[in-house]
Design a protein around this motif. Structure first.
Motif, PDB file in Angstrom:
ATOM      1  N   GLY A  83       0.785  -1.223   0.000  1.00  0.00           N
ATOM      2  CA  GLY A  83       0.000   0.000   0.000  1.00  0.00           C
ATOM      3  C   GLY A  83       0.817   1.273   0.000  1.00  0.00           C
ATOM      4  O   GLY A  83       0.255   2.374  -0.032  1.00  0.00           O
ATOM      5  N   ARG A  84       2.133   1.130   0.015  1.00  0.00           N
ATOM      6  CA  ARG A  84       2.998   2.324   0.024  1.00  0.00           C
ATOM      7  C   ARG A  84       4.261   2.018  -0.762  1.00  0.00           C
ATOM      8  O   ARG A  84       4.890   0.980  -0.564  1.00  0.00           O
ATOM      9  CB  ARG A  84       3.351   2.703   1.461  1.00  0.00           C
ATOM     10  N   ARG A  85       4.625   2.912  -1.668  1.00  0.00           N
ATOM     11  CA  ARG A  85       5.775   2.707  -2.543  1.00  0.00           C
ATOM     12  C   ARG A  85       7.071   2.664  -1.737  1.00  0.00           C
ATOM     13  O   ARG A  85       7.233   3.402  -0.764  1.00  0.00           O
ATOM     14  CB  ARG A  85       5.840   3.838  -3.562  1.00  0.00           C
ATOM     15  N   ASP A  94       5.001  -0.845   7.458  1.00  0.00           N
ATOM     16  CA  ASP A  94       4.487   0.468   7.062  1.00  0.00           C
ATOM     17  C   ASP A  94       4.088   0.501   5.592  1.00  0.00           C
ATOM     18  O   ASP A  94       3.406   1.438   5.156  1.00  0.00           O
ATOM     19  CB  ASP A  94       5.542   1.555   7.310  1.00  0.00           C
ATOM     20  N   HIS A  95       4.511  -0.498   4.829  1.00  0.00           N
ATOM     21  CA  HIS A  95       4.236  -0.540   3.390  1.00  0.00           C
ATOM     22  C   HIS A  95       3.109  -1.510   3.028  1.00  0.00           C
ATOM     23  O   HIS A  95       2.844  -1.728   1.852  1.00  0.00           O
ATOM     24  CB  HIS A  95       5.517  -0.912   2.645  1.00  0.00           C
ATOM     25  N   VAL A  96       2.447  -2.076   4.034  1.00  0.00           N
ATOM     26  CA  VAL A  96       1.389  -3.063   3.789  1.00  0.00           C
ATOM     27  C   VAL A  96       0.021  -2.395   3.776  1.00  0.00           C
ATOM     28  O   VAL A  96      -0.340  -1.677   4.708  1.00  0.00           O
ATOM     29  CB  VAL A  96       1.425  -4.174   4.861  1.00  0.00           C
ATOM     30  N   LEU A  97      -0.735  -2.638   2.716  1.00  0.00           N
ATOM     31  CA  LEU A  97      -2.121  -2.174   2.631  1.00  0.00           C
ATOM     32  C   LEU A  97      -3.054  -3.127   3.367  1.00  0.00           C
ATOM     33  O   LEU A  97      -4.004  -2.710   4.023  1.00  0.00           O
ATOM     34  CB  LEU A  97      -2.544  -2.065   1.165  1.00  0.00           C
ATOM     35  N   GLU A 137       5.219  -1.225  -5.348  1.00  0.00           N
ATOM     36  CA  GLU A 137       4.220  -0.185  -5.580  1.00  0.00           C
ATOM     37  C   GLU A 137       2.889  -0.591  -4.956  1.00  0.00           C
ATOM     38  O   GLU A 137       2.603  -1.781  -4.792  1.00  0.00           O
ATOM     39  CB  GLU A 137       4.004   0.003  -7.085  1.00  0.00           C
ATOM     40  N   PRO A 138       2.030   0.383  -4.623  1.00  0.00           N
ATOM     41  CA  PRO A 138       0.687   0.040  -4.170  1.00  0.00           C
ATOM     42  C   PRO A 138      -0.017  -0.871  -5.165  1.00  0.00           C
ATOM     43  O   PRO A 138       0.027  -0.643  -6.376  1.00  0.00           O
ATOM     44  CB  PRO A 138      -0.005   1.409  -4.073  1.00  0.00           C
ATOM     45  N   GLY A 139      -0.628  -1.903  -4.643  1.00  0.00           N
ATOM     46  CA  GLY A 139      -1.317  -2.876  -5.488  1.00  0.00           C
ATOM     47  C   GLY A 139      -0.484  -4.075  -5.860  1.00  0.00           C
ATOM     48  O   GLY A 139      -1.026  -5.079  -6.335  1.00  0.00           O
ATOM     49  N   ASP A 140       0.840  -4.024  -5.652  1.00  0.00           N
ATOM     50  CA  ASP A 140       1.656  -5.222  -5.856  1.00  0.00           C
ATOM     51  C   ASP A 140       1.273  -6.275  -4.816  1.00  0.00           C
ATOM     52  O   ASP A 140       0.865  -5.945  -3.696  1.00  0.00           O
ATOM     53  CB  ASP A 140       3.140  -4.891  -5.735  1.00  0.00           C
ATOM     54  N   VAL A 141       1.420  -7.526  -5.194  1.00  0.00           N
ATOM     55  CA  VAL A 141       0.985  -8.635  -4.338  1.00  0.00           C
ATOM     56  C   VAL A 141       2.151  -9.591  -4.105  1.00  0.00           C
ATOM     57  O   VAL A 141       2.907  -9.899  -5.037  1.00  0.00           O
ATOM     58  CB  VAL A 141      -0.193  -9.404  -4.986  1.00  0.00           C
ATOM     59  N   ILE A 142       2.290 -10.039  -2.866  1.00  0.00           N
ATOM     60  CA  ILE A 142       3.281 -11.052  -2.518  1.00  0.00           C
ATOM     61  C   ILE A 142       2.546 -12.269  -1.969  1.00  0.00           C
ATOM     62  O   ILE A 142       1.827 -12.171  -0.973  1.00  0.00           O
ATOM     63  CB  ILE A 142       4.283 -10.535  -1.463  1.00  0.00           C
TER      64      ILE A 142
END
Length: 276
Positions: A127-129, A140-143, A227-232
């Motif tokens: 959720g955060r680049r 902090d980067h997880v949506l 990037e926002p929207g990338d999935v792991i």
């Protein structure tokens, strides 16, 4: 908070906030993309009436991710059943947006493969680049988090030492049913299970991941921007069909359910594709 991606009555993509048994459509938000932020989703105004969840046609939680990263051999039980050595660095491969289907959609069973397998996985949505993200800053980067079934065509996977030809078939990878925001769960200790036609085939906990969520974010962001929207997709525990004796593969009409504590159940039916 929980969110769901779906098609509205006109066939357009929509995105809603889940409250109880209803989805309240977010105004001005059609889905998760590069401009999405957690604060933006939480603050977005929503329709008040809402629609019952069982009346919706769900889409993959992220319909068009820029990047999908998948992790192989990330539970010791799965490493053990394959007979491989414990990895010292995550085994990474990719899928494409065209691989994804939503909760309740059919899993395409291609006529070319005779060894279609299931894999229950926790999925992380960015959720955060960020680039070169420190492990301490990873969350902090997880949506949010969702569920994936990393369906795999084993006979194609093992044609070469690279796995993409067995992992990236169109219409084969369910992702959903909802996105759960990070404040609602701890991804380091969630029960995960898979049932095939009601029979439990996989059961474990995410506290058994070899490389946990912060480590995966740190490692992947070393070589590419997240990037926002990338999935792991974080990997599957032991119990896959290919490693059973006798082996178990998916057939037309099978119902596969992946359940993860705190998120819910992703349910799909397997349907044979017609040969071209």
């Amino acid at each position: 908070m929980r969110f769901i991606a779906y098609r509205d009555d006109d066939g357009a993509e929509a995105f809603g906030r889940v409250e109880g048994s209803r989805a309240h459509r977010l105004r001005g938000v059609a889905g998760i993309d590069r401009a999405t932020s957690l604060a933006g989703l939480l603050d977005a105004p929503a329709d008040t009436a809402g629609t019952e969840l069982d009346e919706l046609t769900p889409l993959p939680v992220v319909t068009r991710p820029g990047k999908i990263f998948c992790v192989g051999l990330n539970y010791r039980s799965h490493v053990d059943e394959t007979g491989r050595d414990l990895p010292e660095y995550p085994v990474l491969f990719t899928k494409f947006a065209s691989s994804l289907v939503g909760h309740g959609a059919d899993i395409a069973l291609p006529p070319e493969s005779a060894q279609v397998d299931y894999e229950a996985e926790l999925a992380v949505v960015i959720g955060r680049r960020g680039r070169r993200i420190a492990r301490a800053d990873a969350y902090d980067h997880v949506l949010g988090y969702t569920i994936c079934n990393d369906v795999t065509m084993r006979d194609y996977q093992y044609k070469t030492h690279q796995w993409v030809q067995g992992k990236a078939w169109d219409g084969s990878t369910p992702l959903g049913p909802v996105l759960v925001t990070p404040d609602e769960l701890d991804p380091s200790k969630l029960a995960i299970a898979l049932r095939l036609n009601g029979e439990e085939m996989q059961a474990s906990s995410t506290d058994r991941l070899i490389f946990d969520v912060p480590e995966l974010i740190a490692v992947i962001s070393e070589f590419t921007v997240l990037e926002p929207g990338d999935v792991i997709l974080t990997g599957t525990p032991g119990g896959v069909g290919y490693r059973r004796d006798p082996q178990v593969f998916l057939s037309d009409g099978d119902v596969v359910e992946v359940e993860i504590e705190g998120i819910g159940t992703l349910r799909n039916t397997v349907r044979a594709e017609a040969a071209a």
